[in-house]
Write an enzyme that holds these catalytic residues in place. Structure first.
Site, PDB file in Angstrom:
ATOM      1  N   SER A 186      34.786  32.177  29.507  1.00 38.60           N
ATOM      2  CA  SER A 186      34.845  31.207  28.481  1.00 38.60           C
ATOM      3  C   SER A 186      33.830  30.353  28.648  1.00 38.60           C
ATOM      4  O   SER A 186      33.146  29.489  27.683  1.00 38.60           O
ATOM      5  CB  SER A 186      36.237  30.601  27.933  1.00 38.60           C
ATOM      6  OG  SER A 186      36.500  30.053  28.962  1.00 38.60           O
ATOM      7  N   HIS A 214      37.631  36.071  24.159  1.00 41.09           N
ATOM      8  CA  HIS A 214      36.156  36.068  23.578  1.00 41.09           C
ATOM      9  C   HIS A 214      35.483  37.315  23.382  1.00 41.09           C
ATOM     10  O   HIS A 214      34.590  37.468  22.723  1.00 41.09           O
ATOM     11  CB  HIS A 214      35.409  35.094  24.633  1.00 41.09           C
ATOM     12  CG  HIS A 214      35.673  33.421  24.608  1.00 41.09           C
ATOM     13  ND1 HIS A 214      35.456  32.926  23.597  1.00 41.09           N
ATOM     14  CD2 HIS A 214      36.726  33.059  25.411  1.00 41.09           C
ATOM     15  CE1 HIS A 214      36.072  31.660  23.902  1.00 41.09           C
ATOM     16  NE2 HIS A 214      36.895  31.733  24.957  1.00 41.09           N
ATOM     17  N   LYS A 245      39.695  33.172  17.494  1.00 39.00           N
ATOM     18  CA  LYS A 245      38.087  33.147  17.841  1.00 39.00           C
ATOM     19  C   LYS A 245      37.253  34.179  16.913  1.00 39.00           C
ATOM     20  O   LYS A 245      37.000  33.388  15.674  1.00 39.00           O
ATOM     21  CB  LYS A 245      37.647  33.425  19.390  1.00 39.00           C
ATOM     22  CG  LYS A 245      38.702  32.537  20.008  1.00 39.00           C
ATOM     23  CD  LYS A 245      38.383  32.430  21.474  1.00 39.00           C
ATOM     24  CE  LYS A 245      39.300  31.539  22.238  1.00 39.00           C
ATOM     25  NZ  LYS A 245      39.668  30.259  22.028  1.00 39.00           N
TER      26      LYS A 245
END
Ligand code: PLP
Length: 397
Positions: A186, A214, A245
């Site tokens: 990340s 992610h 996300k």
């Protein structure tokens, strides 16, 4: 006596805050408006947003918003109780079925956040007497899960497969072992060497806990994540992901076997003892997942924006290694300099807060730029021009 304890506690809190401030590590909340888009307002000023994880722009997608509004109209705003009491909306079943299909697993379980999923998943898979081997740059929620599990917890250097192999060789042969890694890291934006990890897990009879927060919606065909990116299908890999996300909403999930899911819903305290997600969040996740799967155009644009930004940033003289994804860190080093860089960018109309320890290792404070599919070329050019100006002022390029 009670008075003295109170006074000592308050003076400890004050001195800790003063220490953080002196080290340029004090965190503060900044009120902003409109952060679901590519711009936000701060103190009445419009700024370009380059630090969001809303990679595909789905947090502000008209169909996703309309779905949330319709779900609120029909189901209300809250779940009212935990899932094991009366909060288990019919939407959970649908969403978990879709997530299992998305990750090619038997089952999936949704949690209120990715953080809670990580605490639950790691504690379910490892405990006292077991061994956890974890990448040094794993996300804090993984670190917390590893600590909470009570297992012996060893760290290997970032992506260092030789060191991991050594640790595997040295363990007790009967010791249950869990390898824990981010899919996309990340704060670095690089990708875990999952094929090598998978081979080591096979050779040494270990499991892998993969945090695909992610990578979900971003990496691999249809955004199915790191396993799909490497064309890997190994039942030893437990896949965790977030709905918060690229999917634009809120929540986390773990995809794996029926057995694991049944175990988690009986044992995982962060799952059991909390109110279920609002139905509108679940409905939003369902439609966002559909968009993420069919959103090849969005994904193509995301990668086009990423490649353009990275190429031009390198041309300006920034070192953007080791980034391979829409997360592009600009490493500054000292925290005070990173804060200054961020403030100067703000004056140019760009919003990217400095990321400092303990989120990143000491001496590696940075600006973590993240690209979205919905950024325009003009917006990226504005960022590049601002980076050029401020980077030169601070003698970084
Ligand atoms: C790699 C990683 N894992 C897990 C999380 C936690 O996910 P959530 O924000 O949904 O709690 C984050 C969030 O920043 C993350 O970056």
């Amino acid at each position: 006596m009670a008075q003295k304890i109170m006074k000592n506690t308050l003076s400890h809190l004050k001195s800790e805050i003063a220490l953080l401030n002196r080290k340029n590590l004090l965190r503060k909340l900044v009120p902003v408006e409109g952060a679901a888009s590519t711009t936000l307002q701060r103190d009445g000023k419009e700024l370009l947003l380059f630090c969001s994880n809303n990679y595909l722009g789905l947090a502000n997608h008209p169909e996703v918003k309309a779905t949330a509004i319709a779900a609120i109209q029909s189901e209300g705003v809250g779940a009212g109780a935990s899932r094991l009491i009366s909060g288990n909306s019919f939407l959970y079943q649908k969403l978990e079925r879709q997530l299992a299909f998305f990750k090619s697993t038997e089952s999936a379980l949704v949690f209120n956040s990715g953080y809670m999923a990580n605490l639950s998943g790691i504690c379910a898979l490892a405990g006292k007497g077991d061994l956890i081997l974890a990448d040094r740059l794993n996300h804090a929620s993984l670190v917390d899960g590893c600590r909470l599990s009570g297992a012996t917890f060893r760290i290997y250097r970032h992506k260092d497969m030789a060191q991991l192999k050594k640790l595997l060789t040295r363990r007790r042969t009967d010791q249950k072992t869990l390898i824990v890694t981010d899919g996309i890291f990340s704060m670095e934006g690089d990708i875990a060497p999952l094929s090598e990890l998978s081979a080591l897990a096979e050779e040494y009879d270990a499991l892998i806990y993969l945090d695909d927060a992610h990578a979900t919606g971003v990496l691999g065909p249809e955004g199915r994540g790191t396993c799909a990116h490497f064309n890997l299908s190994n039942p030893r890999i437990i896949q965790m992901g977030t709905l918060s996300k690229a999917l634009g909403g809120l929540g986390g999930f773990i995809a794996g076997s029926d057995l694991l899911v049944r175990y988690l819903l009986n044992k995982a305290r962060p799952f059991i003892y909390t109110t279920a997600l609002p139905p509108s969040i679940l409905a939003t996740a369902l439609i966002a997942l559909e968009w993420a799967c069919k959103g090849d155009d969005l994904r193509k644009q995301l990668w086009k924006n990423t490649d353009y930004f990275r190429r031009e940033a390198v041309r300006l003289g920034f070192d953007v290694s080791p980034s391979e994804t829409p997360i592009v860190p600009l490493r500054i080093g000292a925290s005070d300099k990173a804060i200054l860089f961020s403030e100067k960018l703000m004056a140019e109309g760009i919003y990217v807060p400095a990321v400092r320890p303990p989120t990143v290792p000491a001496g590696t404070s940075r600006l973590r730029i993240s690209l979205m599919a919905v950024h325009t070329k003009e917006q990226i050019n504005h960022l590049l021009l601002s980076l050029k100006k401020v980077g030169r002022e601070l003698r970084l390029i």
